[in-house]
Design a protein around this motif. Sequence first.
Motif, PDB file in Angstrom:
ATOM      1  N   TYR A  49     -25.747 -97.111 -11.791  1.00  0.00           N
ATOM      2  CA  TYR A  49     -26.146 -98.004 -12.875  1.00  0.00           C
ATOM      3  C   TYR A  49     -27.295 -97.405 -13.685  1.00  0.00           C
ATOM      4  N   VAL A  55     -19.152 -97.641 -16.422  1.00  0.00           N
ATOM      5  CA  VAL A  55     -19.082 -98.833 -15.587  1.00  0.00           C
ATOM      6  C   VAL A  55     -18.067 -98.650 -14.459  1.00  0.00           C
ATOM      7  N   SER A  62     -18.200-101.657  -6.194  1.00  0.00           N
ATOM      8  CA  SER A  62     -18.250-103.072  -5.817  1.00  0.00           C
ATOM      9  C   SER A  62     -16.978-103.488  -5.078  1.00  0.00           C
ATOM     10  N   VAL A 139     -20.205-110.445  -7.904  1.00  0.00           N
ATOM     11  CA  VAL A 139     -20.917-110.578  -9.175  1.00  0.00           C
ATOM     12  C   VAL A 139     -21.002-109.213  -9.871  1.00  0.00           C
ATOM     13  N   ILE A 140     -21.317-108.174  -9.110  1.00  0.00           N
ATOM     14  CA  ILE A 140     -21.375-106.827  -9.687  1.00  0.00           C
ATOM     15  C   ILE A 140     -20.012-106.434 -10.244  1.00  0.00           C
ATOM     16  N   SER A 142     -17.556-108.476 -11.231  1.00  0.00           N
ATOM     17  CA  SER A 142     -17.267-109.300 -12.410  1.00  0.00           C
ATOM     18  C   SER A 142     -18.033-108.808 -13.628  1.00  0.00           C
ATOM     19  N   ASN A 143     -19.281-108.451 -13.426  1.00  0.00           N
ATOM     20  CA  ASN A 143     -20.100-107.922 -14.515  1.00  0.00           C
ATOM     21  C   ASN A 143     -19.505-106.606 -15.025  1.00  0.00           C
ATOM     22  N   GLY A 144     -19.086-105.752 -14.115  1.00  0.00           N
ATOM     23  CA  GLY A 144     -18.494-104.475 -14.514  1.00  0.00           C
ATOM     24  C   GLY A 144     -17.184-104.657 -15.258  1.00  0.00           C
ATOM     25  N   SER A 146     -16.227-107.343 -16.926  1.00  0.00           N
ATOM     26  CA  SER A 146     -16.503-107.941 -18.245  1.00  0.00           C
ATOM     27  C   SER A 146     -17.057-106.886 -19.204  1.00  0.00           C
ATOM     28  N   SER A 147     -17.872-105.971 -18.722  1.00  0.00           N
ATOM     29  CA  SER A 147     -18.375-104.885 -19.572  1.00  0.00           C
ATOM     30  C   SER A 147     -17.234-103.989 -20.028  1.00  0.00           C
TER      31      SER A 147
END
Length: 156
Positions: A49, A55, A62, A139-140, A142-144, A146-147
């Motif tokens: 990160y 990503v 993750s 969460v990591i 999902s964030n990745g 979405s990015s």
Amino acid sequence: MQNDEKFLVIEQYRVYSEAKDSFIARNFQTNRFYLVLSLVLFLLLYVFYALTPSVVPIVVGSVIGMAVCVMWWLNLDSYQFLIKIKYSKVLEEMEGLLPFSPYKREYEAFQEAKKNKKAIVFSDFQKFLTIILFCIYLVIFSNGISSLLLNMIKLY
């Protein structure tokens, strides 16, 4: 019961009790392995990160983290099952042949302490930690994802 039979039962009880203790020690070693693996994976995710704009390694890491948590959970569950059934049940039956029942008394004392909220079950804490780590990895992930999706939308 004759003296030879008593000695045999006591000896079998001792051997089985030592096997249970060894099995529990192996369980703790396995849990340490999963904990260290999870922490190393977190460190690697942080490094990716911090050092790379990509990503993809974070998403892949993750997913690996979630898989490690699932394997850890299954391992905890199987060890608990084997300890309760394979060792505790057999030892309790052997204690029926002995004049004193230490495991049964220990279990009763533990249940009383647990009922009075004076004891925290370590295996429950381990499972809770596994769930927390899985949620963090989720969460990591999902964030990745979405990015990645946002970057794909920007390209079009």
